[in-house]
Write a protein that holds these residues in place. Structure first.
Motif, PDB file in Angstrom:
ATOM      1  N   ALA A 129       0.842  -1.193   0.000  1.00  0.00           N
ATOM      2  CA  ALA A 129       0.000   0.000   0.000  1.00  0.00           C
ATOM      3  C   ALA A 129       0.879   1.245   0.000  1.00  0.00           C
ATOM      4  O   ALA A 129       1.947   1.264   0.632  1.00  0.00           O
ATOM      5  CB  ALA A 129      -0.920   0.007   1.217  1.00  0.00           C
ATOM      6  N   PHE A 130       0.432   2.278  -0.706  1.00  0.00           N
ATOM      7  CA  PHE A 130       1.141   3.559  -0.699  1.00  0.00           C
ATOM      8  C   PHE A 130       0.128   4.660  -0.429  1.00  0.00           C
ATOM      9  O   PHE A 130      -0.908   4.752  -1.089  1.00  0.00           O
ATOM     10  CB  PHE A 130       1.842   3.801  -2.036  1.00  0.00           C
ATOM     11  CG  PHE A 130       2.395   5.205  -2.162  1.00  0.00           C
ATOM     12  CD1 PHE A 130       3.372   5.661  -1.279  1.00  0.00           C
ATOM     13  CD2 PHE A 130       1.924   6.065  -3.145  1.00  0.00           C
ATOM     14  CE1 PHE A 130       3.867   6.957  -1.384  1.00  0.00           C
ATOM     15  CE2 PHE A 130       2.427   7.358  -3.257  1.00  0.00           C
ATOM     16  CZ  PHE A 130       3.402   7.807  -2.371  1.00  0.00           C
ATOM     17  N   VAL A 131       0.446   5.502   0.570  1.00  0.00           N
ATOM     18  CA  VAL A 131      -0.421   6.628   0.933  1.00  0.00           C
ATOM     19  C   VAL A 131       0.393   7.901   0.762  1.00  0.00           C
ATOM     20  O   VAL A 131       1.415   8.085   1.439  1.00  0.00           O
ATOM     21  CB  VAL A 131      -0.919   6.510   2.391  1.00  0.00           C
ATOM     22  CG1 VAL A 131      -1.802   7.700   2.753  1.00  0.00           C
ATOM     23  CG2 VAL A 131      -1.654   5.195   2.606  1.00  0.00           C
ATOM     24  N   ALA A 133       9.199   6.557  -6.187  1.00  0.00           N
ATOM     25  CA  ALA A 133      10.121   6.176  -5.113  1.00  0.00           C
ATOM     26  C   ALA A 133       9.746   4.805  -4.547  1.00  0.00           C
ATOM     27  O   ALA A 133      10.622   4.031  -4.140  1.00  0.00           O
ATOM     28  CB  ALA A 133      10.104   7.231  -4.009  1.00  0.00           C
ATOM     29  N   VAL A 134       8.431   4.502  -4.530  1.00  0.00           N
ATOM     30  CA  VAL A 134       7.997   3.174  -4.083  1.00  0.00           C
ATOM     31  C   VAL A 134       8.521   2.112  -5.032  1.00  0.00           C
ATOM     32  O   VAL A 134       9.048   1.073  -4.596  1.00  0.00           O
ATOM     33  CB  VAL A 134       6.451   3.111  -3.993  1.00  0.00           C
ATOM     34  CG1 VAL A 134       5.995   1.684  -3.676  1.00  0.00           C
ATOM     35  CG2 VAL A 134       5.934   4.070  -2.940  1.00  0.00           C
ATOM     36  N   TYR A 135       8.405   2.361  -6.343  1.00  0.00           N
ATOM     37  CA  TYR A 135       8.915   1.399  -7.320  1.00  0.00           C
ATOM     38  C   TYR A 135      10.420   1.189  -7.140  1.00  0.00           C
ATOM     39  O   TYR A 135      10.922   0.057  -7.243  1.00  0.00           O
ATOM     40  CB  TYR A 135       8.636   1.883  -8.743  1.00  0.00           C
ATOM     41  CG  TYR A 135       7.164   1.935  -9.108  1.00  0.00           C
ATOM     42  CD1 TYR A 135       6.268   1.023  -8.573  1.00  0.00           C
ATOM     43  CD2 TYR A 135       6.680   2.901  -9.983  1.00  0.00           C
ATOM     44  CE1 TYR A 135       4.926   1.068  -8.904  1.00  0.00           C
ATOM     45  CE2 TYR A 135       5.340   2.942 -10.331  1.00  0.00           C
ATOM     46  CZ  TYR A 135       4.461   2.038  -9.778  1.00  0.00           C
ATOM     47  OH  TYR A 135       3.129   2.092 -10.104  1.00  0.00           O
ATOM     48  N   ALA A 190       4.076   8.793   2.120  1.00  0.00           N
ATOM     49  CA  ALA A 190       4.781  10.001   1.719  1.00  0.00           C
ATOM     50  C   ALA A 190       5.008  10.850   2.968  1.00  0.00           C
ATOM     51  O   ALA A 190       4.252  10.723   3.948  1.00  0.00           O
ATOM     52  CB  ALA A 190       3.972  10.767   0.685  1.00  0.00           C
ATOM     53  N   PRO A 191       6.016  11.709   2.992  1.00  0.00           N
ATOM     54  CA  PRO A 191       6.330  12.489   4.201  1.00  0.00           C
ATOM     55  C   PRO A 191       5.136  13.227   4.824  1.00  0.00           C
ATOM     56  O   PRO A 191       5.011  13.231   6.050  1.00  0.00           O
ATOM     57  CB  PRO A 191       7.405  13.459   3.708  1.00  0.00           C
ATOM     58  CG  PRO A 191       8.098  12.705   2.620  1.00  0.00           C
ATOM     59  CD  PRO A 191       7.018  11.923   1.930  1.00  0.00           C
ATOM     60  N   PRO A 192       4.231  13.829   4.046  1.00  0.00           N
ATOM     61  CA  PRO A 192       3.115  14.530   4.699  1.00  0.00           C
ATOM     62  C   PRO A 192       1.911  13.642   5.012  1.00  0.00           C
ATOM     63  O   PRO A 192       0.892  14.133   5.516  1.00  0.00           O
ATOM     64  CB  PRO A 192       2.731  15.584   3.656  1.00  0.00           C
ATOM     65  CG  PRO A 192       3.044  14.945   2.341  1.00  0.00           C
ATOM     66  CD  PRO A 192       4.253  14.085   2.591  1.00  0.00           C
ATOM     67  N   ALA A 193       1.997  12.348   4.751  1.00  0.00           N
ATOM     68  CA  ALA A 193       0.833  11.466   4.874  1.00  0.00           C
ATOM     69  C   ALA A 193       0.492  11.168   6.330  1.00  0.00           C
ATOM     70  O   ALA A 193       1.340  11.206   7.224  1.00  0.00           O
ATOM     71  CB  ALA A 193       1.084  10.161   4.121  1.00  0.00           C
ATOM     72  N   THR A 194      -0.779  10.873   6.563  1.00  0.00           N
ATOM     73  CA  THR A 194      -1.259  10.416   7.865  1.00  0.00           C
ATOM     74  C   THR A 194      -2.153   9.198   7.647  1.00  0.00           C
ATOM     75  O   THR A 194      -2.808   9.074   6.609  1.00  0.00           O
ATOM     76  CB  THR A 194      -2.057  11.516   8.587  1.00  0.00           C
ATOM     77  OG1 THR A 194      -3.066  12.038   7.705  1.00  0.00           O
ATOM     78  CG2 THR A 194      -1.158  12.650   9.034  1.00  0.00           C
ATOM     79  N   GLY A 215       8.014   2.061   5.434  1.00  0.00           N
ATOM     80  CA  GLY A 215       8.989   3.091   5.141  1.00  0.00           C
ATOM     81  C   GLY A 215       8.329   4.329   4.588  1.00  0.00           C
ATOM     82  O   GLY A 215       7.103   4.402   4.414  1.00  0.00           O
ATOM     83  N   VAL A 216       9.166   5.337   4.310  1.00  0.00           N
ATOM     84  CA  VAL A 216       8.709   6.607   3.743  1.00  0.00           C
ATOM     85  C   VAL A 216       9.172   6.680   2.298  1.00  0.00           C
ATOM     86  O   VAL A 216      10.318   6.348   1.979  1.00  0.00           O
ATOM     87  CB  VAL A 216       9.266   7.803   4.541  1.00  0.00           C
ATOM     88  CG1 VAL A 216       8.856   9.119   3.885  1.00  0.00           C
ATOM     89  CG2 VAL A 216       8.773   7.755   5.986  1.00  0.00           C
ATOM     90  N   ALA A 217       8.261   7.115   1.414  1.00  0.00           N
ATOM     91  CA  ALA A 217       8.582   7.274  -0.006  1.00  0.00           C
ATOM     92  C   ALA A 217       7.945   8.560  -0.498  1.00  0.00           C
ATOM     93  O   ALA A 217       6.769   8.817  -0.225  1.00  0.00           O
ATOM     94  CB  ALA A 217       8.069   6.088  -0.811  1.00  0.00           C
ATOM     95  N   ASP A 218       8.722   9.375  -1.191  1.00  0.00           N
ATOM     96  CA  ASP A 218       8.226  10.687  -1.618  1.00  0.00           C
ATOM     97  C   ASP A 218       7.053  10.585  -2.578  1.00  0.00           C
ATOM     98  O   ASP A 218       6.136  11.412  -2.558  1.00  0.00           O
ATOM     99  CB  ASP A 218       9.352  11.502  -2.264  1.00  0.00           C
ATOM    100  CG  ASP A 218      10.400  11.921  -1.245  1.00  0.00           C
ATOM    101  OD1 ASP A 218      10.065  12.005  -0.044  1.00  0.00           O
ATOM    102  OD2 ASP A 218      11.565  12.146  -1.650  1.00  0.00           O
TER     103      ASP A 218
END
Length: 501
Positions: A103-105, A248-250, A126-130, A241-244
């Motif tokens: 999953a990517f948010v 970046a996830v790929y 992503a850095p600003p995600a919650t 982890g964190v991905a921009d």
């Protein structure tokens, strides 16, 4: 075959062809690109039945393509518990790492969205995600929002426990995302930390008799939910982890973007979702346009509009997995039966009744999910049938109101009468048509049976006609034109048969 028969055939062919095109396009989308290693799904907006059906279908397409990883891009404030549970079950139903569920948010993922996210093997933010806050609420008809009762919250806690146990997430932290009236504690012992939700505290203490119960550290109290920022989630091991961004996830997954199978909703599917709330209106407009063409055959514009509205309706339902070829076939056969009854082979109404029943059956089935459509024992079948009947009833109400307006208002419209008359003139082969006034009072012979509509032969011209009081007249009966309405003659039988004057 007369103009009306051609009209019905044209509508049927147009609808079937465009629905077939939509099916081919969707199949083609699932086949590209060749040899993908990663599938990309996009869940954006409210978690509802539409999202659930899309998710299940796209996930099945990804598995069929043999990808090793499925990346689900989530951005949602949540939605319905039922839809979230279905999507969670679909994700959990994938055998671990076959394919790997990621999953990517990139912004936010709350409530039912978080329920879906934690059904994955890995989560990148992503850095600003919650992410989090799976509070269960209900909303009354007056708009009042209240917390759901314990009976419902207990179900959600059980779902979250299942996710934690199957996917390896911390069970206490995950349960605290929905356990509003329970505290979350931490115990520090033997060089490690363990988190315990209030419900589990007695059992945990029995399993750890050497731990002092008073050593528990309150982490989050009652009336509060766990909600993580990206950095907090990673620190608390509630995210991988964190991905921009998605690229970046790929990169973290070690795959190139060129090897990604894009299964995100297409423009057509997004349009279908937008139109889904108006599907019953599209169905009603299709029927009304066919009705208009029957009243003024040869105009053409009503045939085109019927084809457009019918195509939009079936494509809308098709992309929601509500309708496919069986429903289209039922509706087309139903229309054909009615046309044959009215203009080709009268059967005292029996064929028309069969046509209406087939058309209604196709309409109702077009509002029911394809999966389990004919299985009354499947989960949610009763609710699906009730919704289908309600949507079909709304369509019939719109059709009835529209037909009443057409019959009472449009015949007096100068513009519409002009269009209909010109079309009738174009449809004849004997020169110009006389004015309405010159036709009234003239005798004619019914070319087909009038039941109550059909056609008459007036001085060698084939004209659409309807009996004055709705009675049935055999072909070859002598009639008198008493009015011209909406491009068609209104006739009454005369005492004796005679040739047209």
């Amino acid at each position: 075959m007369n103009a009306v028969s051609y009209t019905a055939a044209a509508v049927a062919v147009a609808i079937c062809a465009l629905v077939a095109l939509a099916s081919a396009c969707r199949a083609a989308d699932a086949d590209k690109p060749a040899g993908p290693t990663v599938a990309y799904l996009r869940v954006d907006g409210m978690i509802d039945a539409l999202q659930s059906r899309y998710f299940a279908r796209a996930l099945a397409d990804a598995q069929k393509a043999g990808v090793g990883t499925v990346v689900v891009h989530l951005e949602t404030n949540g939605g319905t518990l039922e839809a979230g549970r279905e999507m969670m079950s679909a994700a959990l139903g994938v055998t671990k790492n076959q394919p790997r569920m990621v999953a990517f948010v990139d912004n936010y993922c709350y409530s039912a969205g978080a329920l879906v996210a934690y059904a994955h093997d890995e989560i990148y933010l992503a850095p600003p995600a919650t992410i989090g806050d799976i509070g269960v609420i209900t909303q009354s008809a007056e708009g009042k929002i209240e917390y759901a009762p314990e009976k419902i919250e207990a179900v959600v806690r059980a779902l979250l426990r299942s996710e934690a146990q199957l996917k390896g997430w911390n069970e206490a932290k995950l349960v605290k995302m929905t356990a509003r009236n329970q505290e979350l504690y931490r115990f520090d012992f033997d060089g490690r930390q363990e988190f315990v939700i209030e419900d589990d505290l007695p059992q945990w203490l029995r399993a750890h008799p050497d731990v002092d119960p008073q050593s528990k550290v309150p982490i989050l109290g009652k009336d509060r939910y766990v909600l993580y920022t990206a950095q907090n989630a990673v620190q608390e091991q509630m995210a991988t982890g964190v991905a921009d961004n998605i690229d970046a996830v790929y990169a973290k997954l070690g795959v190139s973007k060129s090897s990604v199978l894009d299964l995100s909703p297409t423009g057509t599917e997004l349009m279908a979702r937008t139109l889904s709330g108006f599907a019953f209106i599209l169905a009603a407009l299709t029927a009304l346009c066919i009705f208009l063409e029957l009243k003024a055959p040869g105009v053409g514009i009503w045939t085109g509009l019927a084809a457009i509205f019918g195509t939009l309706f079936f494509i809308c339902q098709f992309y929601q997995d509500l309708a496919s070829y069986p429903e289209v076939i039922l509706v087309v056969i139903g229309i054909a039966c009615i046309v044959v009854e009215l203009f080709v082979f009268p059967t005292a109404g029996w064929l028309a009744i069969v046509g209406i029943c087939l058309g209604l059956s196709g309409l109702i089935l077009s509002f029911m999910p394809d999966i389990g459509q004919f299985n009354p024992t499947s989960a949610g079948w009763g609710d699906a049938l009730a919704n289908a009947l309600m949507q079909s009833l709304l369509s019939l109400v719109v059709i009835s109101i529209g037909a009443a307006v057409i019959i009472s208002t449009l015949p007096q419209s100068r513009a519409v009468r002009r269009i209909a008359t010109l079309a009738e003139i174009d449809g004849t082969s004997a020169g110009e048509m006389e004015s309405d006034a010159s036709v009234i009072g003239r005798r004619a012979v019914t070319r087909t049976a009038l039941s109550p509509s059909g056609s008459i032969d007036l001085a060698g011209r084939d004209i659409s006609a309807t009996t004055e009081h709705g009675e049935y007249l055999d072909a070859g009966a002598a009639v008198e034109v008493v009015a011209m309405r909406y491009g068609a003659a209104i006739v009454r039988p005369v005492a004796a048969a005679g040739s047209a004057s």
